[in-house]
Enzyme design. Structure first.
Site, PDB file in Angstrom:
ATOM      1  N   HIS B 263       0.834  -1.204   0.000  1.00  0.00           N
ATOM      2  CA  HIS B 263       0.000   0.000   0.000  1.00  0.00           C
ATOM      3  C   HIS B 263       0.877   1.266   0.000  1.00  0.00           C
ATOM      4  O   HIS B 263       0.723   2.141  -0.863  1.00  0.00           O
ATOM      5  CB  HIS B 263      -0.910  -0.026   1.246  1.00  0.00           C
ATOM      6  CG  HIS B 263      -1.836   1.146   1.359  1.00  0.00           C
ATOM      7  ND1 HIS B 263      -3.137   1.105   0.908  1.00  0.00           N
ATOM      8  CD2 HIS B 263      -1.659   2.384   1.864  1.00  0.00           C
ATOM      9  CE1 HIS B 263      -3.722   2.278   1.134  1.00  0.00           C
ATOM     10  NE2 HIS B 263      -2.842   3.075   1.715  1.00  0.00           N
ATOM     11  N   GLU B 264       1.822   1.324   0.928  1.00  0.00           N
ATOM     12  CA  GLU B 264       2.689   2.508   1.006  1.00  0.00           C
ATOM     13  C   GLU B 264       3.564   2.626  -0.245  1.00  0.00           C
ATOM     14  O   GLU B 264       3.895   3.726  -0.684  1.00  0.00           O
ATOM     15  CB  GLU B 264       3.565   2.465   2.262  1.00  0.00           C
ATOM     16  CG  GLU B 264       2.808   2.447   3.596  1.00  0.00           C
ATOM     17  CD  GLU B 264       1.770   3.548   3.743  1.00  0.00           C
ATOM     18  OE1 GLU B 264       1.947   4.624   3.141  1.00  0.00           O
ATOM     19  OE2 GLU B 264       0.756   3.327   4.442  1.00  0.00           O
ATOM     20  N   HIS B 267       1.789   4.685  -2.755  1.00  0.00           N
ATOM     21  CA  HIS B 267       1.937   6.119  -2.464  1.00  0.00           C
ATOM     22  C   HIS B 267       3.320   6.607  -2.893  1.00  0.00           C
ATOM     23  O   HIS B 267       3.469   7.676  -3.493  1.00  0.00           O
ATOM     24  CB  HIS B 267       1.794   6.374  -0.956  1.00  0.00           C
ATOM     25  CG  HIS B 267       0.375   6.361  -0.447  1.00  0.00           C
ATOM     26  ND1 HIS B 267      -0.602   7.159  -0.967  1.00  0.00           N
ATOM     27  CD2 HIS B 267      -0.209   5.652   0.561  1.00  0.00           C
ATOM     28  CE1 HIS B 267      -1.749   6.952  -0.304  1.00  0.00           C
ATOM     29  NE2 HIS B 267      -1.534   6.040   0.630  1.00  0.00           N
ATOM     30  N   GLU B 293      -4.656   8.043  -2.816  1.00  0.00           N
ATOM     31  CA  GLU B 293      -5.185   6.775  -2.323  1.00  0.00           C
ATOM     32  C   GLU B 293      -5.441   5.810  -3.478  1.00  0.00           C
ATOM     33  O   GLU B 293      -5.332   4.593  -3.331  1.00  0.00           O
ATOM     34  CB  GLU B 293      -6.465   7.050  -1.518  1.00  0.00           C
ATOM     35  CG  GLU B 293      -6.818   6.030  -0.472  1.00  0.00           C
ATOM     36  CD  GLU B 293      -5.799   5.883   0.677  1.00  0.00           C
ATOM     37  OE1 GLU B 293      -4.960   6.782   0.862  1.00  0.00           O
ATOM     38  OE2 GLU B 293      -5.849   4.829   1.348  1.00  0.00           O
TER      39      GLU B 293
END
Lengths: 500, 500
Positions: B263-264, B267, B293
């Site tokens: 997930h990170e 980003h 997001e």
């Protein structure tokens, strides 16, 4: 504005500068401990911007206004000392015409990069014109800053406030007279030290765990610090609650990490224990290069190379190593880590011969600024002095006059601090043993706290509130005295090499 | 001063602000990844000082002068966009009377600490007066900032420029109509997923090595970043050459680290690939919370929870684990990591039910700012909506209306971004599969580069040069459309739960 109000504003102003410095120091630490390489260019811009901001503040009309308004007023010792520091920096930076300073900064950068190549190619002639120019600039700066009998004293004072050529001539002379014969006796001794196990493979992870265990024992406060890995080890202070150290692991020589870590621990423990009342002021710092070095050398040599310390820790070391010490007695180990022999490179020198390396440099610097030594003669003079003091002669300038970066960065007057650190440390040690007669026993028990507390009470807590020679006098009741270091070295090396 | 000169000065001014921001971000990163605790108090002072400096610069007369002088002038798109950003921030900060803003900041801090206790004790009444005051302040601020039909739109616009209640009502409605029946069907299905092996012991060091290997595969650039450990995982940008991620290791559930890291990574890959031309400007940032997001969710779900991705990586996972997956087939593993069931806590929700949690919050925020909902009725309304959308009802307010910190911090209008991220991501995915029809095959081969490049070309590179809905339109040729997410979820969960 009344004095109180001016003082308040001045202290706020100074605090802001210290805050900028903390941000800058974090960026330096980060760059050297793992910042990703693609971000470095932009990071350098941030650093340059904040540094400029800081420089501007230290030389601003506002700063001058505070200093002028507060100097000579009745104020606390702390505020007076802060003003003194600010005045010193203001004058140092303001007295040089801006254009000259900026040309000098450019020269510095260029000289460092030329020096790198010159060292690689062992070609002093390539570096010579830059060094000549740097010396010329420094002489001009000294004329702006002012000087007493010796021009060199003005440079010494930047790193070691109060230190003079006169004092150094005297202590270095005494020290040389005692060390040189000792070095010769060792060379003539037939004692053979067993050092091979020191270079056996020692896995990095294990060295790290060992370093952490030793730091804990040595009163390094991990609530106010952390240990990281780097290429060139250092200690860096963000604030007294955050003093970080770094080390380097050489798997074929554990001494690099262990003694390097203990050395940086000495620096860090100094700054971790500066009085919290000095936070946010320029006094929240080691008082001089020499006193700082006295703390790191105290830890590295008087603790880390002490026999009792290893009576306590040899089994710990063994438990992290891979069996290379199984056939080595503690005494053999102790002798091995204290091996002494003349070598060409300063940063590889041992406890005994180190000061001689400094004296070579000191004599040269003195000759450049107050004598008639010319830059072009440096390689010859260097080699002659090395032969005279250490009995060995470099085969080329890379191993001689080109070995250190300091002069390429314009740092003249810095080298003596290293040797001063040794002398201060030995002088402190002499006094400490009177106060803590069970010094060796404390080390044998791993009980470093009383030692650290003694250093904190007498030295650490004051930060820059006291000048180096004032600390020395307050602690030992006398001025700089080389006898203590000479006595210590004589006793130690006579025992190790069974000299008569 | 002519326009060129003013523009140059303005850009320097803005660059300085961005440099301050980089220094601040490094300090935040450092505090969360291992700064020693004793230094935190003083560090907070440094942060507060630099933040104030930054705020002062963004609202200064100098800033206003630049904006007034340059607005409407013929300038590059880039400069025009920078001015737009600066104007927005200037207005946002300047339109609120200083005293009111400072009272609000104090309230915020107080409210967050009260919320913490209220959540612990599951006592909404304790928090209610603070929440009422926060809502009142925000309403007043909206009156200063101005609004169109809906007051809430002004809040939405802060996180998601261009987003409106009208759009959200429509897409959330569509989405709910498709998700709710799906959730009910799954609840009624008798398919049993085998999930126990996911919670077997997985040593932290191994999880770390696995995370590093996956990041490498996922095109995270380690020359422009690093992975560290933290309590609350995040990605943080110092500059596009230095975008760091952090993760958290739970030895009894490897999913925390693996999916958190992926997930990170989404980003971070966004910010690593913003055009270098935007460095040093406020455009060098993700364009909105929702688009940001969309990138993290694209990585986490469309890559990290894709079956083909695990066909590639299941043996890798096994090689780092301790045998717990030996009796679990890839298909069983894939089903297990995609398990869906209604739950009370948003941050623990799965891909299918997550958006429903957001809708509960959205309805409430809308009611508070444009309807007649009162703070005191929040617990009741919350529970009713949970029952309506997810079919479950919290037993207490800690598991209900008090679970998130956002409102205690005055963050109203932020929640929708999370659900928007899902919708954007699915809409991008739909288009990407047309351009890269072998999408699944790329994942099966671990060849993420074409996918990452597609995202860079269409989204990453622009930073804030394009607004979120402009990006969406430029990439997909249409406005926000919930169908793509609904189709994707329907297809995926019908297969996993063998629904008819």
């Amino acid at each position: 504005m009344n004095t109180c109000e001016t003082e308040r504003r001045f202290l706020d102003y100074v605090k802001k500068m210290m805050n900028y410095e903390e941000a800058l120091n974090l960026m330096f630490w980060d760059l050297r401990t793992g910042a990703p390489k693609n971000g470095v260019e932009q990071r350098s811009e941030v650093i340059s911007m904040l540094s400029t901001e800081l420089f501007t503040m230290s030389t601003s009309a506002e700063m001058k206004g505070y200093i002028d308004a507060l100097e000579g007023k009745e104020l606390s010792t702390k505020t007076r000392k802060i003003i003194e520091e600010c005045r010193k920096e203001y004058d140092r930076n303001k007295k040089i015409p801006e254009a000259e300073y900026s040309a000098y900064v450019k020269l510095q950068a260029k000289a460092e990069s030329v020096w790198e190549t010159a060292k690689e190619q062992s070609d002093f002639a390539m570096f010579q014109p830059y060094l000549e120019e740097l010396v010329a600039y420094k002489k001009k700066f000294i004329s702006y800053w002012g000087h007493n009998t010796y021009k060199y004293d003005t440079l010494l004072d930047m790193y070691e406030p109060g230190m003079t050529t006169e004092i150094l001539d005297s202590v270095f002379g005494q020290l040389r007279d005692r060390i040189v014969p000792l070095v010769k006796k060792i060379a003539a001794s037939d004692k053979v030290l067993k050092t091979e196990p020191l270079q056996a493979h020692f896995p990095k992870e294990k060295q790290r765990d060992l370093s952490l265990a030793l730091l804990q024992q040595l009163n390094y406060n991990f609530d106010a610090g952390r240990l990281d890995e780097t290429v060139h080890p250092f200690a860096i202070t963000l604030n007294p609650g955050d003093v970080r150290i770094t080390t380097k692991y050489d798997e074929s020589d554990f001494r690099t990490a262990v003694f390097g870590t203990i050395h940086e621990c000495g620096h860090a423990v100094y700054e971790q224990n500066i009085s919290s009342e000095l936070v946010g002021t320029p006094l929240c710092d080691g008082t001089s290069m020499g006193i700082h070095e006295s703390q790191s050398l105290f830890f590295e040599n008087f603790i880390g190379r002490n026999k009792q310390f290893w009576y306590k820790n040899y089994s710990l070391l063994k438990s992290y190593s891979s069996g290379q010490f199984d056939d080595m007695s503690i005494d053999e180990f102790y002798d091995a880590i204290n091996e002494s022999k003349p070598s060409l490179i300063r940063i590889e020198a041992d406890e005994l011969t180190y000061a001689l390396h400094i004296m070579v440099r000191y004599e040269i610097e003195k000759g450049l600024f107050d004598g008639d030594l010319e830059v072009k003669d440096l390689p010859r003079v260097w080699n002659e002095k090395m032969e005279e003091y250490l009995g060995i002669r470099p085969e080329n300038d890379a191993q001689g006059v080109l070995q250190d970066v300091h002069w390429a960065g314009g740092d003249f007057g810095y080298f003596p601090s290293y040797a001063l650190g040794y002398m201060y440390a030995a002088q402190f040690r002499h006094k400490m043993i009177q106060d803590l007669p069970h010094f060796d026993e404390l080390l044998a028990n791993g009980d470093i706290k009383p030692i650290r507390e003694w250093l904190t009470n007498h030295i650490h807590q004051y930060g820059k509130l006291k000048k180096p020679l004032d600390i020395l006098h307050d602690v030992t009741g006398e001025g700089l005295n080389a006898t203590y270091l000479a006595d210590y070295l004589e006793e130690k090396y006579t025992a190790i090499y069974q000299l008569v």
